[in-house]
Design an enzyme around this catalytic site. Structure first.
Site, PDB file in Angstrom:
ATOM      1  N   GLY A 162       0.843  -1.205   0.000  1.00 55.16           N
ATOM      2  CA  GLY A 162       0.000   0.000   0.000  1.00 55.16           C
ATOM      3  C   GLY A 162       0.867   1.239   0.000  1.00 55.16           C
ATOM      4  N   ASN A 163       0.283   2.374   0.336  1.00 61.19           N
ATOM      5  CA  ASN A 163       1.074   3.601   0.471  1.00 61.19           C
ATOM      6  C   ASN A 163       0.437   4.495   1.524  1.00 61.19           C
ATOM      7  OD1 ASN A 163      -0.832   5.522  -0.913  1.00 61.19           O
ATOM      8  ND2 ASN A 163      -0.461   4.074  -2.609  1.00 61.19           N
TER       9      ASN A 163
END
Ligand code: CTP
Length: 405
Positions: A209-210
């Site tokens: 993810g980020n």
């Protein structure tokens, strides 16, 4: 009800409801509007051009030229604050939906930059025919506003849905419209916003993810809805929700899910703002069971996700405005300008990660707006709400100059 100073083109076509046109002109003029009447040849069989000229106080136009005088349809299209096609016959509806141009009415419609209102009038069966419905959908998708037909006695002798809206109701609608666009210029337009991160699954318990929190995109969705747009927000996995309850939220997890939802909503969106931090790569396969630890290092093969901005740029229509974001850490403006062209966007919002207070998670942001005409506008560090409002103001300005809103 006031239409003081508004310039209205009333385009009358061949339908029995045309007999109401002089009354409608009177109402418009009484409300303070200046009215220019156009009519088709068929309309003249239902209402006298002399009556229309008398009540409007102007010669009416039926052809592109009267003798040696050319009636400048482009100038007329630019002059008006609104064009109202009332009544609009099934025949004219079909022509407008398909870009035909064999009379002055169609030519003015195609040249008009102002909002266009279409008041269909026809027998119920004609009104409900799939081709009529398809034409209405098409016209609506182009940003025209359809004035719904009313129920009652029809010229055929039948009773049903197909009567042109009563002139009093159309007057009310127009005055409400002008009142609302002074604060809400995006009324009647659809907008799509992507926001937040995407999660790309590795196995049932892990993902790539980020750090995006979706704050900027949510502020944009709010600002668009506050200005009247019908907003669909395609949102990655974050807790936060937009403040404006009118925003429709579509929750997604992966880049592929975001791509599918955005391509669907993108078909009818007049405005698309892609602010999501979409993963560029995802694991080539998702392990069915949790990957167990052992003594060896492991390698996860990543494959590219679909680029949503580029895909929407490829199918972009002239009535659509496409905005992308760029997050750069070097040669910022140069790289953002490249994205503007390669993804066929109308504007790129350049986000800086290099400034204190800007970027993921912060409530403030420093953005630079790049347009296709080469203009580069750096904005100061400001709240994400203020930055969203600056982006939306620029979109409104862009559409006003270039599109038939
Ligand atoms: N974007 C997208 N779909 C993707 C990746 C990015 O729609 N799969 C959009 C983002 O929402 C943003 C724009 O593309 O509006 C630019 O994203 P960015 O990550 O800065 O650029 P990339 O094209 O992915 O290129 P790079 O990461 O190499 O800079």
């Amino acid at each position: 009800m006031s239409l003081t100073g508004k310039k209205i083109i009333l385009a009358v076509t061949g339908s029995i409801a045309a007999y109401k046109a002089p009354h409608f002109v009177r109402l418009l003029i009484k409300a303070g509007a200046e009215v220019q009447v156009l009519h088709t040849d068929a309309a003249a069989q239902f209402v006298s051009p002399l009556s229309l000229a008398t009540v409007s106080g102007k010669p009416v136009y039926a052809t592109a030229a009267d003798g040696a005088t050319w009636n400048n349809h482009v100038a007329l299209g630019l002059w008006a604050d609104a064009m109202v096609v009332a009544p609009c016959s099934a025949n004219t509806l079909g022509k407008l939906a398909n870009g035909l141009c064999d009379n002055i009415l169609c030519a003015v419609y195609l040249s008009a930059r102002c909002p266009v209102f279409i008041a269909p009038a026809m027998d119920e069966d004609m009104r409900k025919h799939p081709s009529t419905l398809a034409n209405l959908n098409k016209l609506e998708a182009y940003g025209n506003r359809i004035i719904p037909t009313e129920y009652g006695a029809l010229a055929s002798g039948l009773t049903g849905d197909g009567r042109m809206a009563e002139p009093e109701n159309m007057l009310h609608l127009l005055s409400t419209f002008f009142e609302s666009i002074s604060h809400r210029p995006l009324v009647g337009l659809k907008a799509l916003v992507t926001a937040g991160p995407t999660y790309e699954r590795i196995d049932p318990v892990r993902f790539i993810g980020n750090f995006s929190t979706g704050k900027m995109g949510m502020a944009i969705a709010d600002a668009l809805a506050d200005k009247g747009a019908e907003v669909t927000l395609i949102l990655g996995p974050v807790e936060r929700r937009p403040d404006n309850k009118a925003v429709t939220v579509v929750n997604i997890e992966s880049a592929q899910e975001m791509y599918e939802s955005a391509m669907e909503a993108g078909k009818t969106a007049h405005i698309a703002v892609l602010s999501a931090a979409v993963a560029d790569y995802k694991p080539a396969t998702i392990a069915e069971n949790k990957i167990k630890k052992n003594e060896n290092d492991i390698t996860i093969l990543l494959t590219q996700t679909s680029d949503i901005l580029a895909a929407l740029g490829k199918i972009k229509q002239s009535w659509q405005t496409l905005i992308g974001f760029a997050l750069e850490t070097e040669n910022e403006v140069e790289n953002a300008a490249k994205k503007l062209n390669s993804k066929n966007a109308d504007m790129i919002v350049l986000n800086s990660l290099m400034d204190a207070g800007a970027g993921f998670g912060h409530d403030t942001n420093r953005i630079t707006l790049l347009l296709r005409n080469g203009s580069v506008t750096p904005l100061p560090l400001q709240s994400k709400k203020a930055a969203a409002s600056a982006i939306v103001d620029k979109i409104i300005q862009l559409r006003h100059v270039e599109k038939t809103v």
